[in-house]
Design a protein around this motif. Structure first.
Motif, PDB file in Angstrom:
ATOM      1  N   LYS A 393      -8.334  -0.342   6.305  1.00 30.40           N
ATOM      2  CA  LYS A 393      -8.310  -1.768   5.784  1.00 30.40           C
ATOM      3  C   LYS A 393      -9.009  -2.668   5.866  1.00 30.40           C
ATOM      4  CE  LYS A 393      -3.214  -0.639   6.028  1.00 30.40           C
ATOM      5  NZ  LYS A 393      -2.925   0.466   6.806  1.00 30.40           N
ATOM      6  N   THR A 394      -9.251  -3.520   7.355  1.00 25.83           N
ATOM      7  CA  THR A 394     -10.388  -4.595   7.493  1.00 25.83           C
ATOM      8  C   THR A 394     -11.104  -4.535   8.128  1.00 25.83           C
ATOM      9  OG1 THR A 394      -8.398  -5.554   8.980  1.00 25.83           O
ATOM     10  CG2 THR A 394      -8.118  -5.968   6.544  1.00 25.83           C
ATOM     11  N   SER A 395     -12.376  -5.221   8.797  1.00 24.96           N
ATOM     12  CA  SER A 395     -13.108  -4.762  10.165  1.00 24.96           C
ATOM     13  C   SER A 395     -12.407  -5.976  11.127  1.00 24.96           C
ATOM     14  CB  SER A 395     -14.436  -5.911   9.220  1.00 24.96           C
ATOM     15  OG  SER A 395     -14.902  -5.585   8.584  1.00 24.96           O
ATOM     16  N   ARG A 396     -11.489  -6.657  11.134  1.00 24.49           N
ATOM     17  CA  ARG A 396     -10.276  -7.379  12.128  1.00 24.49           C
ATOM     18  C   ARG A 396     -10.057  -6.348  12.651  1.00 24.49           C
ATOM     19  NH1 ARG A 396      -8.897 -11.610  14.076  1.00 24.49           N
ATOM     20  NH2 ARG A 396     -10.133 -13.247  12.433  1.00 24.49           N
ATOM     21  N   GLN A 397      -9.035  -5.504  12.055  1.00 22.00           N
ATOM     22  CA  GLN A 397      -8.489  -4.158  12.398  1.00 22.00           C
ATOM     23  C   GLN A 397      -9.309  -3.485  13.177  1.00 22.00           C
ATOM     24  OE1 GLN A 397      -7.354  -0.842   9.541  1.00 22.00           O
ATOM     25  NE2 GLN A 397      -5.657   0.057  10.405  1.00 22.00           N
ATOM     26  N   LEU A 398     -11.501  -3.064  13.333  1.00 21.88           N
ATOM     27  CA  LEU A 398     -11.927  -2.136  13.562  1.00 21.88           C
ATOM     28  C   LEU A 398     -12.121  -2.808  15.191  1.00 21.88           C
ATOM     29  CD1 LEU A 398     -13.705   0.451  14.352  1.00 21.88           C
ATOM     30  CD2 LEU A 398     -14.853  -0.801  12.550  1.00 21.88           C
ATOM     31  N   LYS A 399     -12.398  -4.429  15.043  1.00 26.93           N
ATOM     32  CA  LYS A 399     -12.621  -4.996  15.913  1.00 26.93           C
ATOM     33  C   LYS A 399     -11.589  -5.051  17.082  1.00 26.93           C
ATOM     34  CE  LYS A 399     -14.601  -9.743  16.721  1.00 26.93           C
ATOM     35  NZ  LYS A 399     -13.505 -10.609  17.483  1.00 26.93           N
ATOM     36  N   GLU A 400     -10.340  -4.861  16.098  1.00 28.23           N
ATOM     37  CA  GLU A 400      -9.922  -5.039  18.120  1.00 28.23           C
ATOM     38  C   GLU A 400      -9.059  -3.715  18.280  1.00 28.23           C
ATOM     39  OE1 GLU A 400      -6.056  -6.538  15.343  1.00 28.23           O
ATOM     40  OE2 GLU A 400      -6.259  -8.921  15.274  1.00 28.23           O
ATOM     41  N   ALA A 401      -9.440  -2.755  17.051  1.00 24.27           N
ATOM     42  CA  ALA A 401      -9.629  -1.468  18.383  1.00 24.27           C
ATOM     43  C   ALA A 401     -10.755  -1.119  19.226  1.00 24.27           C
ATOM     44  CB  ALA A 401      -9.473  -0.315  16.874  1.00 24.27           C
ATOM     45  N   LEU A 402     -11.870  -1.868  19.081  1.00 25.08           N
ATOM     46  CA  LEU A 402     -12.961  -1.731  20.151  1.00 25.08           C
ATOM     47  C   LEU A 402     -12.474  -2.554  20.584  1.00 25.08           C
ATOM     48  CD1 LEU A 402     -15.763  -1.362  16.603  1.00 25.08           C
ATOM     49  CD2 LEU A 402     -15.205   0.187  18.549  1.00 25.08           C
ATOM     50  N   GLU A 403     -12.844  -3.600  20.669  1.00 25.87           N
ATOM     51  CA  GLU A 403     -11.554  -4.870  22.083  1.00 25.87           C
ATOM     52  C   GLU A 403     -10.508  -4.154  22.886  1.00 25.87           C
ATOM     53  OE1 GLU A 403     -13.656  -8.723  20.122  1.00 25.87           O
ATOM     54  OE2 GLU A 403     -11.949  -8.534  19.895  1.00 25.87           O
ATOM     55  N   SER A 404      -9.616  -3.903  21.989  1.00 21.50           N
ATOM     56  CA  SER A 404      -8.396  -3.102  23.086  1.00 21.50           C
ATOM     57  C   SER A 404      -8.977  -1.583  23.567  1.00 21.50           C
ATOM     58  CB  SER A 404      -7.062  -2.687  22.210  1.00 21.50           C
ATOM     59  OG  SER A 404      -8.018  -2.631  21.225  1.00 21.50           O
TER      60      SER A 404
END
Length: 436
Positions: A393-404
């Protein structure tokens, strides 16, 4: 040399290869000096026990004595609890329950997850943990009992026999039909025998009861995970020969067969445990809309897939993050499976100091829409729920997955700039990036 002798000598060579370094080593092998290193893991090739065809119980479909010996050696307290419940009938009740569990769930799930009986839980195999090999886990891992039986009569209806069956803790895992061209037959005849003369309705040959069936001659190996009469599909399990199909010839300086890698490497004890734990998977077919069809099948790696994943994992364990690798895969040769095996194994990889090598594994596909086959394969190979995160879906979803610190992240090439930026902003974290 008569044709019968030539075929028997091939069978004996394989058996002796499996028995070497063990208490049942062939005469002349017991004190032989083998300079070849362990093909996989720490244990040298061989170490199997020899069992007689009569040791096999045709009704239960396993080696009862080996099953009980393994459980008594590794889980005596749990066995005592079970004996208090069943009394003098404990052996009979336990074996009957195990046969029913294998028939219902398949040998793979029973070997991986064990079984319960009257409130007692039993393991049927001990695998090498991803980290922290202490004395007790070493002892349990070493207690796994490997056995080989030749000319095993497997049916309660007739006296037909299989050339070779391999057992792990009494449970059959691989069967093999062997042919020698000196006898006027080759691997194609072994395949034909499985298709026309081996009834898949026989309990031992039913789907899931054994993990794989091998057709073998001195030059070639083929394998299938499911017998289905004339519809049986065998795939090559060969190393490749000068850039083409087949196996390289044996050098003049070395004795043996071109297919020796099968019993010396693939069937080596550590290799078999690794295959059962990490490579052989049961998957369920899905239609184009992602709905399950109910059709299930076992996946067994091709030689090149097994070789590539093991070499990459071994190198990454020693060299750590920061290396680059290239794997060439021809069309239709199982690229999604190779990616899935590699990603899952890198996600639990620890180095010599017991430190996790990678914090997250990022799998990138070049399709604009996340590749359904890869997505499905990654999920179906997942043994612990929640390990795989599909980002479509979104790049934000990807960002959150990497950070967590999600363990395995599957995404598309279009989001690579986000990946590169985020990885750069997470100092101290180590990532493995697999690009399809």
């Amino acid at each position: 040399m008569s044709p019968e002798v030539s075929e028997r000598s091939f069978e004996e060579a394989i058996e002796c290869g499996l028995l070497q370094h063990g208490p049942d080593a062939c005469v002349g092998d017991a004190n032989a000096v083998h300079e070849t290193p362990a093909p996989y893991g720490d244990t040298p090739p061989g170490g199997y026990r020899k069992r007689a065809p009569e040791d096999y119980d045709r009704a239960l479909c396993f080696l009862p004595r080996d099953v009980v010996d393994f459980v008594l050696a590794t889980q005596p307290k749990e066995w005592q609890k079970l004996a208090q419940h069943h009394g003098a009938a404990v052996n009979e009740q336990f074996l009957k329950r195990l046969a029913a569990e294998i028939e219902r769930r398949g040998a793979l799930d029973v070997l991986r997850s064990g079984m319960k009986d009257s409130g007692c839980k039993f393991k049927l195999a001990y695998f090498r943990p991803a980290s922290g090999l202490n004395e007790e886990t070493r002892r349990l891992h070493a207690a796994n009992l490997f056995a080989v039986v030749r000319q095993i009569r497997y049916s309660e209806k007739n006296e037909k026999s299989l050339d070779l069956v391999l057992f792990l803790n009494g449970i059959p895992i691989f069967t093999a039909e062997l042919k020698n061209p000196l006898n006027g037959q080759d691997v194609e005849d072994a395949i034909r025998q499985y298709m026309t003369d081996r009834d898949p309705r026989e309990p031992l040959l039913a789907y899931g009861r054994c993990l794989a069936h091998f057709a073998v001659d001195p030059d070639l190996v083929y394998v299938t995970t499911q017998l289905a009469g004339p519809k049986t599909r065998f795939l090559p399990f060969n190393q490749g020969k000068f850039g083409g199909a087949g196996n390289p010839p044996v050098p003049p300086t070395r004795k043996g067969y071109a297919t020796g890698y099968l019993w010396e490497e693939t069937w080596a004890r550590d290799s078999v445990l690794d295959l059962v734990r990490q490579f052989i998977h049961e998957v369920e077919e899905e239609d184009e809309k992602g709905r399950k069809t109910g059709q299930r099948f076992l996946i067994f790696p091709r030689y090149q897939q097994l070789d590539a994943v093991r070499k990459l994992v071994a190198h990454a364990r020693g060299a750590g993050a920061g290396q680059r690798y290239l794997i060439q895969h021809s069309a239709g040769s199982g690229k999604s499976f190779t990616i899935a095996w590699l990603a899952h194994q890198l996600s639990t990889l620890h180095d010599a100091n017991d430190r996790r090598v990678f914090d997250s594994i990022v799998v990138i596909t070049d399709r604009r829409v996340l590749d359904r086959q890869l997505q499905t394969t990654m999920r179906q190979f997942e043994q612990t729920l929640g390990v795989v995160e599909n980002i479509d879906k979104t790049s934000r979803q990807l960002k959150e997955a990497l950070e967590s610190g999600k363990t395995i992240i599957v995404t598309t090439l279009q989001k690579f700039p986000v990946i590169a930026k985020e990885i750069g902003e997470l100092p101290g974290k180590r990532f493995a990036v697999i690009v399809d």
